[in-house]
Design an enzyme around this catalytic site. Sequence first.
Site, PDB file in Angstrom:
ATOM      1  N   ASP A 134     106.635  23.564  17.365  1.00  0.00           N
ATOM      2  CA  ASP A 134     106.126  22.462  18.187  1.00  0.00           C
ATOM      3  C   ASP A 134     106.226  21.104  17.512  1.00  0.00           C
ATOM      4  OD1 ASP A 134     105.482  24.427  20.038  1.00  0.00           O
ATOM      5  OD2 ASP A 134     103.481  24.709  19.189  1.00  0.00           O
ATOM      6  N   GLU A 135     107.231  20.920  16.686  1.00  0.00           N
ATOM      7  CA  GLU A 135     107.404  19.652  15.978  1.00  0.00           C
ATOM      8  C   GLU A 135     107.947  18.568  16.904  1.00  0.00           C
ATOM      9  OE1 GLU A 135     108.785  22.518  15.076  1.00  0.00           O
ATOM     10  OE2 GLU A 135     108.060  23.056  13.079  1.00  0.00           O
ATOM     11  N   GLY A 136     108.568  18.995  18.018  1.00  0.00           N
ATOM     12  CA  GLY A 136     109.190  18.016  18.913  1.00  0.00           C
ATOM     13  C   GLY A 136     110.703  18.216  18.978  1.00  0.00           C
ATOM     14  N   LYS A 137     111.129  19.474  18.768  1.00  0.00           N
ATOM     15  CA  LYS A 137     112.562  19.785  18.770  1.00  0.00           C
ATOM     16  C   LYS A 137     113.200  19.457  20.121  1.00  0.00           C
ATOM     17  CE  LYS A 137     111.361  23.980  17.628  1.00  0.00           C
ATOM     18  NZ  LYS A 137     109.939  23.796  17.291  1.00  0.00           N
ATOM     19  N   GLY A 138     112.475  19.807  21.209  1.00  0.00           N
ATOM     20  CA  GLY A 138     113.010  19.563  22.553  1.00  0.00           C
ATOM     21  C   GLY A 138     113.344  18.095  22.745  1.00  0.00           C
ATOM     22  N   ASN A 195     109.318  32.694  23.619  1.00  0.00           N
ATOM     23  CA  ASN A 195     108.134  32.263  22.840  1.00  0.00           C
ATOM     24  C   ASN A 195     108.198  30.752  22.612  1.00  0.00           C
ATOM     25  OD1 ASN A 195     110.380  32.721  21.190  1.00  0.00           O
ATOM     26  ND2 ASN A 195     109.206  33.445  19.442  1.00  0.00           N
ATOM     27  N   GLY A 213     108.633  26.796  23.575  1.00  0.00           N
ATOM     28  CA  GLY A 213     108.352  25.875  24.674  1.00  0.00           C
ATOM     29  C   GLY A 213     108.751  24.496  24.192  1.00  0.00           C
ATOM     30  N   HIS A 214     109.888  23.996  24.660  1.00  0.00           N
ATOM     31  CA  HIS A 214     110.413  22.709  24.187  1.00  0.00           C
ATOM     32  C   HIS A 214     110.234  21.664  25.285  1.00  0.00           C
ATOM     33  CE1 HIS A 214     113.184  24.888  21.057  1.00  0.00           C
ATOM     34  NE2 HIS A 214     111.895  25.121  20.892  1.00  0.00           N
ATOM     35  N   GLN A 267     110.918  27.643  17.157  1.00  0.00           N
ATOM     36  CA  GLN A 267     109.836  27.892  16.181  1.00  0.00           C
ATOM     37  C   GLN A 267     109.992  26.934  14.986  1.00  0.00           C
ATOM     38  OE1 GLN A 267     111.473  31.138  17.490  1.00  0.00           O
ATOM     39  NE2 GLN A 267     110.084  30.505  19.093  1.00  0.00           N
ATOM     40  N   VAL A 297     103.528  26.834  25.913  1.00  0.00           N
ATOM     41  CA  VAL A 297     103.784  28.131  26.539  1.00  0.00           C
ATOM     42  C   VAL A 297     102.478  28.819  26.924  1.00  0.00           C
ATOM     43  CG1 VAL A 297     104.678  30.458  26.120  1.00  0.00           C
ATOM     44  CG2 VAL A 297     105.951  28.471  25.338  1.00  0.00           C
ATOM     45  N   LYS A 313     105.564  11.983  16.152  1.00  0.00           N
ATOM     46  CA  LYS A 313     104.147  11.857  16.509  1.00  0.00           C
ATOM     47  C   LYS A 313     103.315  11.031  15.527  1.00  0.00           C
ATOM     48  CE  LYS A 313     102.477  15.145  19.237  1.00  0.00           C
ATOM     49  NZ  LYS A 313     102.118  16.398  19.932  1.00  0.00           N
ATOM     50  N   ASP A 319     102.449   8.131  15.949  1.00  0.00           N
ATOM     51  CA  ASP A 319     101.534   7.347  16.801  1.00  0.00           C
ATOM     52  C   ASP A 319     100.181   8.033  16.975  1.00  0.00           C
ATOM     53  OD1 ASP A 319     103.547   9.057  18.276  1.00  0.00           O
ATOM     54  OD2 ASP A 319     102.034   8.822  19.854  1.00  0.00           O
TER      55      ASP A 319
HETATM   56  P1  GDP Z   1     108.967  21.751  20.345  1.00  0.00           P
HETATM   57  O1  GDP Z   1     108.544  23.150  20.613  1.00  0.00           O
HETATM   58  O2  GDP Z   1     109.321  21.528  18.917  1.00  0.00           O
HETATM   59  O3  GDP Z   1     110.044  21.253  21.262  1.00  0.00           O
HETATM   60  O4  GDP Z   1     107.686  20.842  20.620  1.00  0.00           O
HETATM   61  P2  GDP Z   1     106.663  20.983  21.872  1.00  0.00           P
HETATM   62  O5  GDP Z   1     107.342  20.436  23.071  1.00  0.00           O
HETATM   63  O6  GDP Z   1     106.110  22.334  21.954  1.00  0.00           O
HETATM   64  O7  GDP Z   1     105.479  20.053  21.378  1.00  0.00           O
HETATM   65  C1  GDP Z   1     105.663  18.714  21.052  1.00  0.00           C
HETATM   66  C2  GDP Z   1     104.755  17.877  21.962  1.00  0.00           C
HETATM   67  O8  GDP Z   1     104.655  16.556  21.447  1.00  0.00           O
HETATM   68  C3  GDP Z   1     105.292  17.732  23.370  1.00  0.00           C
HETATM   69  O9  GDP Z   1     104.222  17.665  24.268  1.00  0.00           O
HETATM   70  C4  GDP Z   1     106.037  16.406  23.310  1.00  0.00           C
HETATM   71  O10 GDP Z   1     106.131  15.788  24.562  1.00  0.00           O
HETATM   72  C5  GDP Z   1     105.162  15.618  22.378  1.00  0.00           C
HETATM   73  N1  GDP Z   1     105.834  14.590  21.569  1.00  0.00           N
HETATM   74  C6  GDP Z   1     107.094  14.641  21.018  1.00  0.00           C
HETATM   75  N2  GDP Z   1     107.312  13.568  20.241  1.00  0.00           N
HETATM   76  C7  GDP Z   1     106.186  12.824  20.292  1.00  0.00           C
HETATM   77  C8  GDP Z   1     105.781  11.595  19.658  1.00  0.00           C
HETATM   78  O11 GDP Z   1     106.505  10.985  18.874  1.00  0.00           O
HETATM   79  N3  GDP Z   1     104.527  11.141  19.943  1.00  0.00           N
HETATM   80  C9  GDP Z   1     103.683  11.790  20.784  1.00  0.00           C
HETATM   81  N4  GDP Z   1     102.485  11.286  20.991  1.00  0.00           N
HETATM   82  N5  GDP Z   1     104.031  12.960  21.385  1.00  0.00           N
HETATM   83  C10 GDP Z   1     105.252  13.460  21.136  1.00  0.00           C
HETATM   84  P1  IMO Z   2     108.542  26.378  19.588  1.00  0.00           P
HETATM   85  O1  IMO Z   2     110.027  26.678  19.650  1.00  0.00           O
HETATM   86  C1  IMO Z   2     104.696  27.388  17.842  1.00  0.00           C
HETATM   87  C2  IMO Z   2     103.997  31.593  16.812  1.00  0.00           C
HETATM   88  C3  IMO Z   2     102.945  32.318  17.617  1.00  0.00           C
HETATM   89  C4  IMO Z   2     102.484  33.338  16.586  1.00  0.00           C
HETATM   90  C5  IMO Z   2     103.777  33.701  15.863  1.00  0.00           C
HETATM   91  C6  IMO Z   2     104.468  34.941  16.380  1.00  0.00           C
HETATM   92  O2  IMO Z   2     107.995  25.867  20.852  1.00  0.00           O
HETATM   93  O3  IMO Z   2     108.243  25.539  18.399  1.00  0.00           O
HETATM   94  P2  IMO Z   2     105.837  35.574  18.568  1.00  0.00           P
HETATM   95  O4  IMO Z   2     105.559  35.337  20.012  1.00  0.00           O
HETATM   96  O5  IMO Z   2     107.090  34.956  18.098  1.00  0.00           O
HETATM   97  O6  IMO Z   2     105.733  37.018  18.197  1.00  0.00           O
HETATM   98  O7  IMO Z   2     104.621  34.845  17.790  1.00  0.00           O
HETATM   99  O8  IMO Z   2     104.630  32.577  16.021  1.00  0.00           O
HETATM  100  N1  IMO Z   2     105.055  30.937  17.639  1.00  0.00           N
HETATM  101  C7  IMO Z   2     105.136  29.630  17.852  1.00  0.00           C
HETATM  102  N2  IMO Z   2     104.303  28.622  17.476  1.00  0.00           N
HETATM  103  N3  IMO Z   2     105.832  27.110  18.500  1.00  0.00           N
HETATM  104  C8  IMO Z   2     106.682  28.093  18.850  1.00  0.00           C
HETATM  105  O9  IMO Z   2     107.896  27.843  19.406  1.00  0.00           O
HETATM  106  C9  IMO Z   2     106.329  29.440  18.564  1.00  0.00           C
HETATM  107  N4  IMO Z   2     106.906  30.633  18.789  1.00  0.00           N
HETATM  108  C10 IMO Z   2     106.116  31.545  18.207  1.00  0.00           C
HETATM  109  O10 IMO Z   2     101.917  31.459  18.011  1.00  0.00           O
HETATM  110  O11 IMO Z   2     101.640  32.732  15.658  1.00  0.00           O
HETATM  111 MG    MG Z   3     106.942  24.217  21.471  1.00  0.00          MG
END
Ligand code: GDP
Ligand code: IMO
Ligand code: MG
Length: 421
Positions: A14-18, A39, A41-42, A223, A299, A330, A332
């Site tokens: 969830d670093e913001g890969k999407g 698993n 969610g981008h 991930q 997710v 992030k 900000d």
């Molecule tokens: P991913 O799984 O790495 O693609 O990241 P996620 O989408 O799961 O989570 C990142 C969240 O941070 C999402 O809700 C994005 O819309 C949000 N986001 C991404 N970049 C930034 C940023 O620079 N600032 C803020 N406030 N939110 C951001």
């Molecule tokens: P994105 O791509 C954050 C975590 C789960 C759990 C562990 C194992 O959006 O960054 P799994 O379902 O793979 O067996 O779960 O990994 N996890 C994630 N945490 N972002 C994800 O994907 C994740 N995918 C799995 O919460 O701790």
């Molecule tokens: Mg995610």
Amino acid sequence: MSSIDVVLGLQWGDEGKGKIVDVLAGRYPVIARFQGGPNAGHSLHFDDKKFVLRSIPSGIFREGSRNLIGNGVVIDPITFKEECENLEKAGVPVKERLFISKKAHFILPTHRILDAANESSMGKGKIGSTLKGIGPAYTDRTGRNGLRVGDSLTDGFRSKFEALKAKHLRLLKQYDFEYNAEENEQKWFEAVDYMKGFKIVNGEYFVNGILENGENILAEGAQGSMLDIDFGSYPFVTSSSTICAGACIGLGASPSKIGDVYGIFKAYCTRVGSGPFPTELFDETGAELQKRGAEFGAVTGRPRRTGWLDLVALKYVVMLSGVTKLIMMKSDVMDTFKTVKAATSYIVNGEETTEVPFDIDAEITPVYTEFKGWNTDLSKAKSEEGLPEEFRNYVRFIEDYLGVPIKIISIGPDRTETIFR
Ligand code: GDP
Ligand code: IMO
Ligand code: MG
């Protein structure tokens, strides 16, 4: 020479890969996912719209793009179909832009049941899995029992499915867990038929053909590196290789084809699910990070745990993947903080170290370096020059510690809220 540039999450996901793949996708004709499954969610934000992608590469919105789901990915046809239908409703020509590797593995309905049964049997020791069947599907891949996308195009598919399901039912006998194995079966087969309408290819020839043609590929990780099956906080990890090497295995490309390795990290840390998190905050600051960062799983909706930036862990994964360019997200979220901290070493069993310990039960006390907060609305900055000095200090420190330049700074979720340096 053409190459594969790789985008990796460097923390716990969830670093913001999407967002970043969407931003960079305009520069690459081909975007490819190489591991993980639903698993992931981008999230992508642009033109006042928000999308969350699960198995489909984040290049799908770019006109003329080709997007590959590589052999290293595990696909749940039901989730895949839902995802595609949502995109089609939004006017995205998914069938035109998407390619699927024949060697990608299927997640069966019984994989999801096994995931749930296994987690519920573990009580407090549970991984905190997203329960999408990821672990059981990768177990069958390694155990040489898996069903692959290419199998669905052959006559023996139904019998292979039945054999694997029978194996799962035998395994399920060991759990005290209620389930209905047939509940989603028909839907699953319908979704498999739907998938056959897509371009199902030999992914490895597809990838190498693109490179031979002189075009570059952007590989999108899912991930994060600290969830890697080998190097993450085992067993609290996912079941695939989330580091750079995973891109070679998950696409069928030689390591010599890897170009830039983009490492994405948040200016702080989050983790969802169980497992060690040395810099975790349980105080108001942690709650503030969660609130301001809207840290809830894309997710599962679960609240994400939050904490200060962990440079010890970051340095470890920069080493594992040979990261060449960093991307900070992030920042900000910490706009209102008086003080910002980053862990620069750990105390483990009374000794200071800058290495991540093997023992996940080790009591880790982070040693922090403190920074004066910037107290500025970063989202107003239009360029590097608009960024406050306190913030630049933080950025410089991180670059020096990790020995890698930060090339992109994200200051908001939208595609446009991005500063290139
Ligand atoms: P991913 O799984 O790495 O693609 O990241 P996620 O989408 O799961 O989570 C990142 C969240 O941070 C999402 O809700 C994005 O819309 C949000 N986001 C991404 N970049 C930034 C940023 O620079 N600032 C803020 N406030 N939110 C951001
Ligand atoms: P994105 O791509 C954050 C975590 C789960 C759990 C562990 C194992 O959006 O960054 P799994 O379902 O793979 O067996 O779960 O990994 N996890 C994630 N945490 N972002 C994800 O994907 C994740 N995918 C799995 O919460 O701790
Ligand atoms: Mg995610």
